[in-house]
Motif scaffolding. Structure first.
Motif, PDB file in Angstrom:
ATOM      1  N   GLY A 147       0.798  -1.213   0.000  1.00  0.00           N
ATOM      2  CA  GLY A 147       0.000   0.000   0.000  1.00  0.00           C
ATOM      3  C   GLY A 147       0.826   1.257   0.000  1.00  0.00           C
ATOM      4  N   GLU A 148       1.975   1.222  -0.668  1.00  0.00           N
ATOM      5  CA  GLU A 148       2.845   2.385  -0.787  1.00  0.00           C
ATOM      6  C   GLU A 148       3.245   2.564  -2.251  1.00  0.00           C
ATOM      7  N   VAL A 149       3.716   3.753  -2.581  1.00  0.00           N
ATOM      8  CA  VAL A 149       4.235   4.013  -3.924  1.00  0.00           C
ATOM      9  C   VAL A 149       5.593   3.348  -4.061  1.00  0.00           C
ATOM     10  N   GLU A 150       5.816   2.666  -5.157  1.00  0.00           N
ATOM     11  CA  GLU A 150       7.100   2.023  -5.427  1.00  0.00           C
ATOM     12  C   GLU A 150       7.417   2.171  -6.909  1.00  0.00           C
ATOM     13  N   GLU A 151       8.470   2.876  -7.206  1.00  0.00           N
ATOM     14  CA  GLU A 151       8.850   3.099  -8.596  1.00  0.00           C
ATOM     15  C   GLU A 151       9.157   1.773  -9.283  1.00  0.00           C
ATOM     16  N   GLY A 152       8.588   1.569 -10.471  1.00  0.00           N
ATOM     17  CA  GLY A 152       8.823   0.360 -11.244  1.00  0.00           C
ATOM     18  C   GLY A 152       7.847  -0.765 -10.961  1.00  0.00           C
ATOM     19  N   SER A 153       6.844  -0.548 -10.112  1.00  0.00           N
ATOM     20  CA  SER A 153       5.918  -1.620  -9.741  1.00  0.00           C
ATOM     21  C   SER A 153       4.533  -1.386 -10.342  1.00  0.00           C
ATOM     22  N   ALA A 154       3.768  -2.480 -10.451  1.00  0.00           N
ATOM     23  CA  ALA A 154       2.427  -2.410 -11.036  1.00  0.00           C
ATOM     24  C   ALA A 154       1.425  -1.834 -10.050  1.00  0.00           C
ATOM     25  N   THR A 155       0.577  -0.944 -10.557  1.00  0.00           N
ATOM     26  CA  THR A 155      -0.503  -0.343  -9.783  1.00  0.00           C
ATOM     27  C   THR A 155      -1.742  -0.289 -10.668  1.00  0.00           C
ATOM     28  N   TYR A 156      -2.834   0.251 -10.119  1.00  0.00           N
ATOM     29  CA  TYR A 156      -4.062   0.371 -10.902  1.00  0.00           C
ATOM     30  C   TYR A 156      -3.872   1.301 -12.098  1.00  0.00           C
ATOM     31  N   SER A 157      -2.974   2.256 -11.982  1.00  0.00           N
ATOM     32  CA  SER A 157      -2.744   3.216 -13.061  1.00  0.00           C
ATOM     33  C   SER A 157      -1.592   2.806 -13.972  1.00  0.00           C
ATOM     34  N   TYR A 158      -0.606   2.130 -13.414  1.00  0.00           N
ATOM     35  CA  TYR A 158       0.605   1.814 -14.171  1.00  0.00           C
ATOM     36  C   TYR A 158       0.866   0.314 -14.152  1.00  0.00           C
ATOM     37  N   ARG A 159       1.564  -0.173 -15.190  1.00  0.00           N
ATOM     38  CA  ARG A 159       2.134  -1.520 -15.080  1.00  0.00           C
ATOM     39  C   ARG A 159       3.598  -1.427 -14.677  1.00  0.00           C
ATOM     40  N   GLU A 160       4.260  -0.308 -15.021  1.00  0.00           N
ATOM     41  CA  GLU A 160       5.587   0.010 -14.498  1.00  0.00           C
ATOM     42  C   GLU A 160       5.638   1.516 -14.290  1.00  0.00           C
ATOM     43  N   HIS A 161       5.734   1.919 -13.041  1.00  0.00           N
ATOM     44  CA  HIS A 161       5.675   3.338 -12.700  1.00  0.00           C
ATOM     45  C   HIS A 161       7.098   3.874 -12.556  1.00  0.00           C
ATOM     46  N   ARG A 162       7.660   4.323 -13.682  1.00  0.00           N
ATOM     47  CA  ARG A 162       9.016   4.887 -13.659  1.00  0.00           C
ATOM     48  C   ARG A 162       8.927   6.380 -13.950  1.00  0.00           C
ATOM     49  N   GLN A 163       9.699   7.156 -13.238  1.00  0.00           N
ATOM     50  CA  GLN A 163       9.602   8.603 -13.349  1.00  0.00           C
ATOM     51  C   GLN A 163       9.953   9.094 -14.752  1.00  0.00           C
ATOM     52  N   GLU A 164      10.982   8.530 -15.359  1.00  0.00           N
ATOM     53  CA  GLU A 164      11.421   9.023 -16.662  1.00  0.00           C
ATOM     54  C   GLU A 164      10.582   8.466 -17.812  1.00  0.00           C
ATOM     55  N   ASN A 165      10.148   7.216 -17.688  1.00  0.00           N
ATOM     56  CA  ASN A 165       9.393   6.588 -18.772  1.00  0.00           C
ATOM     57  C   ASN A 165       8.275   5.729 -18.197  1.00  0.00           C
ATOM     58  N   PRO A 166       7.232   6.370 -17.648  1.00  0.00           N
ATOM     59  CA  PRO A 166       6.145   5.594 -17.027  1.00  0.00           C
ATOM     60  C   PRO A 166       5.399   4.752 -18.063  1.00  0.00           C
ATOM     61  N   GLN A 167       5.120   3.506 -17.707  1.00  0.00           N
ATOM     62  CA  GLN A 167       4.378   2.607 -18.584  1.00  0.00           C
ATOM     63  C   GLN A 167       2.965   2.444 -18.033  1.00  0.00           C
ATOM     64  N   PHE A 168       2.026   3.131 -18.664  1.00  0.00           N
ATOM     65  CA  PHE A 168       0.630   3.041 -18.250  1.00  0.00           C
ATOM     66  C   PHE A 168      -0.009   1.787 -18.847  1.00  0.00           C
ATOM     67  N   TRP A 169      -1.100   1.348 -18.241  1.00  0.00           N
ATOM     68  CA  TRP A 169      -1.921   0.344 -18.892  1.00  0.00           C
ATOM     69  C   TRP A 169      -2.490   0.942 -20.172  1.00  0.00           C
ATOM     70  N   GLY A 170      -2.707   0.135 -21.181  1.00  0.00           N
ATOM     71  CA  GLY A 170      -3.222   0.654 -22.451  1.00  0.00           C
ATOM     72  C   GLY A 170      -2.102   1.171 -23.319  1.00  0.00           C
ATOM     73  N   ASP A 171      -2.353   2.262 -24.006  1.00  0.00           N
ATOM     74  CA  ASP A 171      -1.358   2.840 -24.905  1.00  0.00           C
ATOM     75  C   ASP A 171      -0.241   3.509 -24.102  1.00  0.00           C
ATOM     76  N   ALA A 172       0.957   3.466 -24.661  1.00  0.00           N
ATOM     77  CA  ALA A 172       2.135   3.948 -23.939  1.00  0.00           C
ATOM     78  C   ALA A 172       2.029   5.420 -23.576  1.00  0.00           C
ATOM     79  N   ASN A 173       1.390   6.231 -24.411  1.00  0.00           N
ATOM     80  CA  ASN A 173       1.359   7.672 -24.180  1.00  0.00           C
ATOM     81  C   ASN A 173      -0.001   8.164 -23.681  1.00  0.00           C
ATOM     82  N   GLN A 174      -0.804   7.248 -23.157  1.00  0.00           N
ATOM     83  CA  GLN A 174      -2.131   7.641 -22.713  1.00  0.00           C
ATOM     84  C   GLN A 174      -2.393   7.057 -21.333  1.00  0.00           C
TER      85      GLN A 174
END
Length: 255
Positions: A147-174
């Motif tokens: 239940g904490e923010v962790e860079e590079g881990s999967a969340t409801y919004s992200y599959r990889e939450h990286r500051q420089e190149n965040p990977q969202f679910w769906g399209d890469a830029n949306q």
């Protein structure tokens, strides 16, 4: 055709059948069953997490270190709880030959509890009282948090939450609100299992076609996505971090 010839012909057929049975029976008797489960036979290739669609400020929290995988139609005001699980290194650590034709693959999850339904469960159509599984189409990182923010881990919004190149679910830029059908997970190969309402029991899904794809092409193995179809339907399953290793998720392959 005389009687002697008929007897001879019949005897020949029986001999052929006997020879065939002698060949096939040992093969059937030597069919192998392999269980992939973290902590069993030195296997440590499973990972899982829960994606909580809660308040907007919590949708970037990771739950990869939680001891349950929570799957529910509603949670805190109507947002879904979704599960992700992956068994990697199927051929490397357990000796399943690459591109082997498997007989059956079963996903087994130990149910520890379920959401409080407040009398709403009986209003759900019986056809919707199921937990559905889809193969995931994109890589994701389970993470280690509860239940904490962790860079590079999967969340409801992200599959990889990286500051420089965040990977969202769906399209890469949306920015997407959770995993997207047909983009992040395959809706054409879904598998459902009726929800067992009792706790402390195993639920099972036959995922043979899905697992066969992983055996044929290990690079396609991104695990599966679990979802409930309706309000107040769901289950909590023991995760790979469960204290009792015998209750952790299992993938059983017969070949």
């Amino acid at each position: 055709m005389n009687l002697t010839h008929l007897i001879s012909s019949g005897s020949s057929r029986l001999t052929s059948i006997s020879v065939l049975a002698a060949v096939l029976l040992p093969l059937a008797l030597h069919a192998k069953e392999i269980i992939f489960q973290d902590g069993l036979d030195q296997y440590n290739g499973a990972s899982d997490t829960t994606l909580y669609g809660q308040r907007e400020d919590q949708q970037s929290f990771n739950y990869g270190g939680k001891n349950t995988i929570d799957v529910a139609g509603v949670r805190h005001g109507g947002m879904k709880s979704l599960g992700l699980i992956q068994f990697s290194d199927l051929e490397a650590l357990k000796g399943v030959p690459l591109r082997t034709k498997i007989k059956k693959a079963t996903l087994r999850l130990y149910k520890t509890g379920q959401p409080t339904d407040n009398g709403q469960y009986e209003k759900v159509r019986p056809a919707d009282r199921v937990i559905r599984i889809h193969p995931v189409l994109k890589p994701w990182n389970a993470g280690t948090q509860q239940g904490e923010v962790e860079e590079g881990s999967a969340t409801y919004s992200y599959r990889e939450h990286r500051q420089e190149n965040p990977q969202f679910w769906g399209d890469a830029n949306q920015i997407e609100d959770g995993p997207v059908p047909g983009v992040d997970f395959d809706t054409s190969r879904s598998v459902s299992s009726p929800l067992i309402t009792e706790p402390d029991t195993w639920m099972e899904w036959d995922i043979t076609p899905i697992a066969q794809g992983w055996i044929n092409d290990p690079s396609s193995n991104h695990g599966v996505f679990l979802t409930a179809l309706s309000y107040y339907v769901g289950a909590y399953f023991a995760s790979c971090e469960a204290e009792d290793p015998s209750k952790r998720p299992q993938l059983v392959i017969e070949y």
